[in-house]
Enzyme design. Structure first.
Site, PDB file in Angstrom:
ATOM      1  N   ASP A 152      17.083  83.102  59.480  1.00 42.39           N
ATOM      2  CA  ASP A 152      16.858  81.668  59.700  1.00 42.39           C
ATOM      3  C   ASP A 152      18.113  80.836  59.442  1.00 42.39           C
ATOM      4  OD1 ASP A 152      16.615  82.377  57.041  1.00 42.39           O
ATOM      5  OD2 ASP A 152      14.600  81.526  56.784  1.00 42.39           O
TER       6      ASP A 152
ATOM      7  N   HIS B  75      17.362  80.394  53.058  1.00 39.18           N
ATOM      8  CA  HIS B  75      16.770  79.889  51.823  1.00 39.18           C
ATOM      9  C   HIS B  75      17.176  80.765  50.639  1.00 39.18           C
ATOM     10  CE1 HIS B  75      13.967  78.765  55.150  1.00 39.18           C
ATOM     11  NE2 HIS B  75      14.117  77.584  54.578  1.00 39.18           N
TER      12      HIS B  75
ATOM     13  N   HIS C 110      10.771  84.740  48.040  1.00 45.45           N
ATOM     14  CA  HIS C 110      10.357  83.574  47.238  1.00 45.45           C
ATOM     15  C   HIS C 110       9.302  83.931  46.192  1.00 45.45           C
ATOM     16  CE1 HIS C 110      12.732  80.893  49.617  1.00 45.45           C
ATOM     17  NE2 HIS C 110      12.049  81.099  50.715  1.00 45.45           N
TER      18      HIS C 110
ATOM     19  N   ASP D 117      19.379  85.175  53.926  1.00 43.40           N
ATOM     20  CA  ASP D 117      18.393  84.219  54.437  1.00 43.40           C
ATOM     21  C   ASP D 117      18.901  82.793  54.179  1.00 43.40           C
ATOM     22  OD1 ASP D 117      15.088  84.306  55.010  1.00 43.40           O
ATOM     23  OD2 ASP D 117      15.785  82.474  54.015  1.00 43.40           O
TER      24      ASP D 117
HETATM   25 ZN   LIG Z   1      14.154  81.710  54.839  1.00 51.08          ZN
END
Ligand SMILES: [Zn+2]
Length: 309
Positions: A246, A164, A125, A162
């Site tokens: 995740d 995200h 991120h 991931d």
């Molecule tokens: Zn994540």
């Protein structure tokens, strides 16, 4: 040749507030899982700190200096609602990137088959000039651009499973013709980027959003029909995996329904493209994964698949 494993005490020290989901217990769970007998063949390595020059291939000088100047001598500094740093955090984030860089060098010198960096904090991120989503510096992007700067290759790729979207890696690579980024991620989900129509300035970004509840079948279809062919067509000379776990069905932050076998499958598929296009050069760096038993068993499945390549 062996698979390298990078671990370091700083990855357990990186400080966050009490109750934060990205906590030192994650690292300890991974470390314990990889202590099992079946991982005795891993070649254990000490990650050095990435240098300023290496970090600045992704992050501007002013941003790097701002992160460094905000590191507290005690207590916590806060970068956004959920991104923190304590006295050990600079060492941890520099060693996360530095381990990946050291692995890149080992692969190009022919001394290893592939590598896993069991680091925290995560990095995907972190945009070139913004720390966010638990991430300070973007180790995967830094490692990929190091390969290009130091080893004479022109095409590098980061792939990310991931739950995200890796907005930071996408932002770093968007205008870079020689850098490719592919991601599957839950949609809608934090951080809100990663639409399928977002393809980069050179068609060098491939995003596959997955609906909440999507299982291994949908995940394998997205990679098999979309992301893996795009990766193969790009023709990377090294592949870096942003390995977040995740998307596991047990994860408290993610809403997807993957299981350990799905992580083993995608690892083998990416490895096959690495062998086909990149002389096998493959590095994996830990991103998310917040249910400790699922994180431990998923990392085990992932690393076993790396060792089997
Ligand atoms: Zn994540």
């Amino acid at each position: 040749m062996s698979t390298l494993l990078y671990t370091h005490a700083s990855f357990a020290r990186h400080e966050v507030p009490p109750g934060h989901v990205e906590h030192p217990g994650r690292y300890r769970a991974v470390e314990k899982a990889l202590d099992a007998e079946e991982f005795s063949q891993l070649q254990r390595c000490m990650p050095p700190r990435a240098t300023a020059e290496q970090i600045e291939r992704v992050h501007p000088t002013a941003f790097r200096e701002r992160i460094e100047s905000k590191i507290p001598s005690s207590g916590l500094a806060q970068f956004d609602a959920d991104t923190f740093a304590g006295p050990s955090s600079l060492d941890a984030t520099l060693r996360a990137a530095g381990g990946a860089i050291d692995a890149v060098d080992a692969l190009f010198s022919g001394h290893a088959k592939n590598a896993f960096i069991a680091a925290r904090p995560p990095g995907h991120h972190a945009e070139p000039d913004r720390a966010m989503g638990f991430c300070l510096f973007n180790g995967a992007a830094v490692a990929a651009l190091h390969a290009r700067a130091a080893h004479g290759v022109s095409r590098v790729a980061v792939v990310d499973f991931d739950v995200h979207h890796g907005n930071g890696t996408e932002a770093a690579f968007w205008h870079d013709e020689g850098a490719f980024y592919a991601s599957s991620h839950e949609w809608p989900q934090y951080p809100g980027t990663g639409r399928q129509s977002d393809r980069g300035a050179f068609d060098n970004i491939a995003n596959a959003p997955l609906e909440r509840g999507a299982d291994g079948e949908a995940f394998r279809r997205a990679w098999g029909e979309n992301l893996l062919p795009a990766l193969s067509e790009f023709g990377p000379e090294i592949i870096v995996i942003s390995a977040g776990f995740d998307a596991h069905s047990a994860d408290p932050l993610g809403g997807l329904s993957l299981i350990e076998e799905d992580f083993a499958w995608i690892t083998s598929e990416i490895g096959a493209i690495a062998k086909d296009k990149a002389e096998g050069r493959l590095i994996s760096i830990l991103e998310g994964g917040y249910d400790l038993p699922a994180l431990a068993s998923s990392v085990s499945a992932h690393v076993k698949a790396l060792m089997a390549l």
